[in-house]
Motif scaffolding. Sequence first.
Motif, PDB file in Angstrom:
ATOM      1  N   THR A  47       1.176  -1.235  -0.268  1.00  0.00           N
ATOM      2  CA  THR A  47       0.163   0.254   0.013  1.00  0.00           C
ATOM      3  C   THR A  47       0.587   1.340   0.026  1.00  0.00           C
ATOM      4  O   THR A  47       0.466   2.114  -0.647  1.00  0.00           O
ATOM      5  CB  THR A  47      -0.592  -0.132   0.741  1.00  0.00           C
ATOM      6  OG1 THR A  47      -1.979  -0.941   1.443  1.00  0.00           O
ATOM      7  CG2 THR A  47      -1.928   1.098   1.374  1.00  0.00           C
ATOM      8  N   LEU A  48       2.268   1.356   1.073  1.00  0.00           N
ATOM      9  CA  LEU A  48       2.824   2.415   0.749  1.00  0.00           C
ATOM     10  C   LEU A  48       3.634   2.332  -0.325  1.00  0.00           C
ATOM     11  O   LEU A  48       3.577   4.169  -1.146  1.00  0.00           O
ATOM     12  CB  LEU A  48       3.831   2.026   1.999  1.00  0.00           C
ATOM     13  CG  LEU A  48       3.058   2.479   3.661  1.00  0.00           C
ATOM     14  CD1 LEU A  48       4.298   2.094   4.070  1.00  0.00           C
ATOM     15  CD2 LEU A  48       3.854   3.826   3.650  1.00  0.00           C
ATOM     16  N   GLN A  49       3.752   1.569  -1.621  1.00  0.00           N
ATOM     17  CA  GLN A  49       4.829   1.875  -2.368  1.00  0.00           C
ATOM     18  C   GLN A  49       3.530   2.164  -2.986  1.00  0.00           C
ATOM     19  O   GLN A  49       3.990   2.991  -4.507  1.00  0.00           O
ATOM     20  CB  GLN A  49       5.731   0.371  -2.743  1.00  0.00           C
ATOM     21  CG  GLN A  49       5.804  -0.092  -1.512  1.00  0.00           C
ATOM     22  CD  GLN A  49       6.558  -1.394  -1.874  1.00  0.00           C
ATOM     23  OE1 GLN A  49       5.988  -2.537  -2.637  1.00  0.00           O
ATOM     24  NE2 GLN A  49       7.650  -2.190  -0.997  1.00  0.00           N
ATOM     25  N   ARG A  50       2.452   1.284  -3.525  1.00  0.00           N
ATOM     26  CA  ARG A  50       1.585   1.652  -4.601  1.00  0.00           C
ATOM     27  C   ARG A  50       0.841   3.703  -4.243  1.00  0.00           C
ATOM     28  O   ARG A  50       0.882   4.192  -5.041  1.00  0.00           O
ATOM     29  CB  ARG A  50       0.840   1.143  -4.549  1.00  0.00           C
ATOM     30  CG  ARG A  50      -1.386   1.517  -5.434  1.00  0.00           C
ATOM     31  CD  ARG A  50      -2.184   0.184  -5.255  1.00  0.00           C
ATOM     32  NE  ARG A  50      -2.634   0.385  -4.165  1.00  0.00           N
ATOM     33  CZ  ARG A  50      -2.359  -0.631  -3.312  1.00  0.00           C
ATOM     34  NH1 ARG A  50      -1.621  -1.757  -3.743  1.00  0.00           N
ATOM     35  NH2 ARG A  50      -2.839  -0.781  -2.082  1.00  0.00           N
ATOM     36  N   THR A  51       0.973   4.020  -2.947  1.00  0.00           N
ATOM     37  CA  THR A  51       0.787   5.081  -3.079  1.00  0.00           C
ATOM     38  C   THR A  51       1.905   5.891  -3.481  1.00  0.00           C
ATOM     39  O   THR A  51       1.392   7.141  -3.575  1.00  0.00           O
ATOM     40  CB  THR A  51       0.236   5.262  -1.452  1.00  0.00           C
ATOM     41  OG1 THR A  51      -0.627   4.398  -0.706  1.00  0.00           O
ATOM     42  CG2 THR A  51      -0.315   6.857  -0.683  1.00  0.00           C
ATOM     43  N   GLY A  52       2.851   5.717  -2.921  1.00  0.00           N
ATOM     44  CA  GLY A  52       3.757   6.884  -3.257  1.00  0.00           C
ATOM     45  C   GLY A  52       3.994   6.917  -4.576  1.00  0.00           C
ATOM     46  O   GLY A  52       4.211   7.747  -4.887  1.00  0.00           O
ATOM     47  N   ALA A  53       3.786   6.027  -4.929  1.00  0.00           N
ATOM     48  CA  ALA A  53       4.185   5.657  -7.048  1.00  0.00           C
ATOM     49  C   ALA A  53       2.651   6.430  -7.638  1.00  0.00           C
ATOM     50  O   ALA A  53       2.930   7.222  -8.289  1.00  0.00           O
ATOM     51  CB  ALA A  53       3.851   4.662  -7.243  1.00  0.00           C
ATOM     52  N   ASP A  54       1.853   6.832  -7.013  1.00  0.00           N
ATOM     53  CA  ASP A  54       0.801   7.030  -7.390  1.00  0.00           C
ATOM     54  C   ASP A  54      -0.031   8.782  -7.212  1.00  0.00           C
ATOM     55  O   ASP A  54      -0.053   9.775  -7.971  1.00  0.00           O
ATOM     56  CB  ASP A  54      -0.983   6.744  -7.276  1.00  0.00           C
ATOM     57  CG  ASP A  54      -1.659   5.514  -7.499  1.00  0.00           C
ATOM     58  OD1 ASP A  54      -0.337   5.215  -8.049  1.00  0.00           O
ATOM     59  OD2 ASP A  54      -2.369   4.685  -6.572  1.00  0.00           O
ATOM     60  N   LEU A  55       1.219   8.768  -6.029  1.00  0.00           N
ATOM     61  CA  LEU A  55       0.707  10.916  -5.693  1.00  0.00           C
ATOM     62  C   LEU A  55       2.496  11.622  -5.669  1.00  0.00           C
ATOM     63  O   LEU A  55       2.344  12.077  -5.247  1.00  0.00           O
ATOM     64  CB  LEU A  55       0.791  11.014  -3.862  1.00  0.00           C
ATOM     65  CG  LEU A  55      -0.640   9.984  -4.217  1.00  0.00           C
ATOM     66  CD1 LEU A  55      -0.738  10.138  -1.975  1.00  0.00           C
ATOM     67  CD2 LEU A  55      -2.118  10.767  -4.442  1.00  0.00           C
ATOM     68  N   GLY A  56       3.297  10.599  -6.184  1.00  0.00           N
ATOM     69  CA  GLY A  56       4.502  10.654  -6.391  1.00  0.00           C
ATOM     70  C   GLY A  56       5.601  11.525  -5.193  1.00  0.00           C
ATOM     71  O   GLY A  56       5.977  12.548  -5.309  1.00  0.00           O
ATOM     72  N   LEU A  57       5.278  10.712  -4.338  1.00  0.00           N
ATOM     73  CA  LEU A  57       5.888  10.603  -2.796  1.00  0.00           C
ATOM     74  C   LEU A  57       7.400   9.599  -2.538  1.00  0.00           C
ATOM     75  O   LEU A  57       7.040   8.511  -3.405  1.00  0.00           O
ATOM     76  CB  LEU A  57       5.105  10.512  -1.649  1.00  0.00           C
ATOM     77  CG  LEU A  57       3.572  11.600  -1.541  1.00  0.00           C
ATOM     78  CD1 LEU A  57       2.974  11.136  -0.669  1.00  0.00           C
ATOM     79  CD2 LEU A  57       4.072  12.953  -1.143  1.00  0.00           C
TER      80      LEU A  57
END
Length: 343
Positions: A47-57
């Motif tokens: 989830t953290l990896q997907r969130t980072g990829a989706d939001l550029g974080l």
Amino acid sequence: MTRPILAVTIGDPAGIGPEIALKAVRDLAPRLDDGALSLLLVGDAATLQRTGADLGLPVPDTITEAGLDDMAGAAILATPAPANTIAPGKVSPDGGEQAYRAVELATRLAMEKCIAGIVTGPLNKEALHLAGHDYAGHTEMLADLTGVRDSVMMLAHGDFRVSHVSTHCALQDVTARATPERISRVVDLTHDTLIRMGIVAPRIAIAALNPHAGEGGIFGRHDIDVTEPLVRDYVARGRDVIGPVPGDTVFVKLKAGQYDAVVAMYHDQGHIPVKLLGFAVDRETGRWTGMSGVNVTLGLPIIRTSVDHGTAFDIAGQGIADSNSLIEAIDYALQLAPDSTHT
């Protein structure tokens, strides 16, 4: 001196917890780089990896518990992967289970003195219950995990601090719970916490349970028969405790700096003023534009602070969540943490 490691649990993965955790890592990068602290994000790594990829974080590397000894900056400590992909904004048993596992893991690490404390992201009570964990919230869960039965919730927004005699119970049950022993426990833990924060001579006000502090008994006698004798005893022992102060004025006086903290009798009495100060809104859209405030659990054998807001499922995954409350909670945890617990 070893930098303090704080575990940040990401809460329910379907909420804004993963987003604000990664934003906190981004925004605290200078302090992470200079060794002021380390942040261990605990939760579902996917989830953290997907969130980072989706939001550029930026997404920290994932480590194991053995890697804590060499940890610097930020890292992820993964909980066991859920059976199903957890979609943003959706209540699910998997989301509740992941939130529980993160708190369980972080609490164990704190109890074992592997980390300096934990900072919890928001969880969803419905999802938690669907997963079979029947807690009213983090406070009750942490009490169970640490074996403590009389912990205290303190909410804070800057130097506006409010501790609670009762929290998650019906209003009709408050009087029975507001015993002399419980009120004294809350006052004492609040006093000790304020000293740990650097306040040498804490000033604590006890909010009245009834309107006008009972108005001489017309509106009830709890404030007269229970709180007033307690206050007299504290004053006789040299403590700066005042009360009962009517609830419609005590928080104005706290805001004016007359006290360092207020002891509230029940959930909404204490929560409403803190959240009114801590939440910024856009009058045009009706949305929150900023969320500040910290939940500190007193009386535990570990340090625990938390954001003072929910999972915000309605904005999860959109990149607009505010990490101010989480960063404030991290700072509060650092105030309470010893210089080093991890060796």
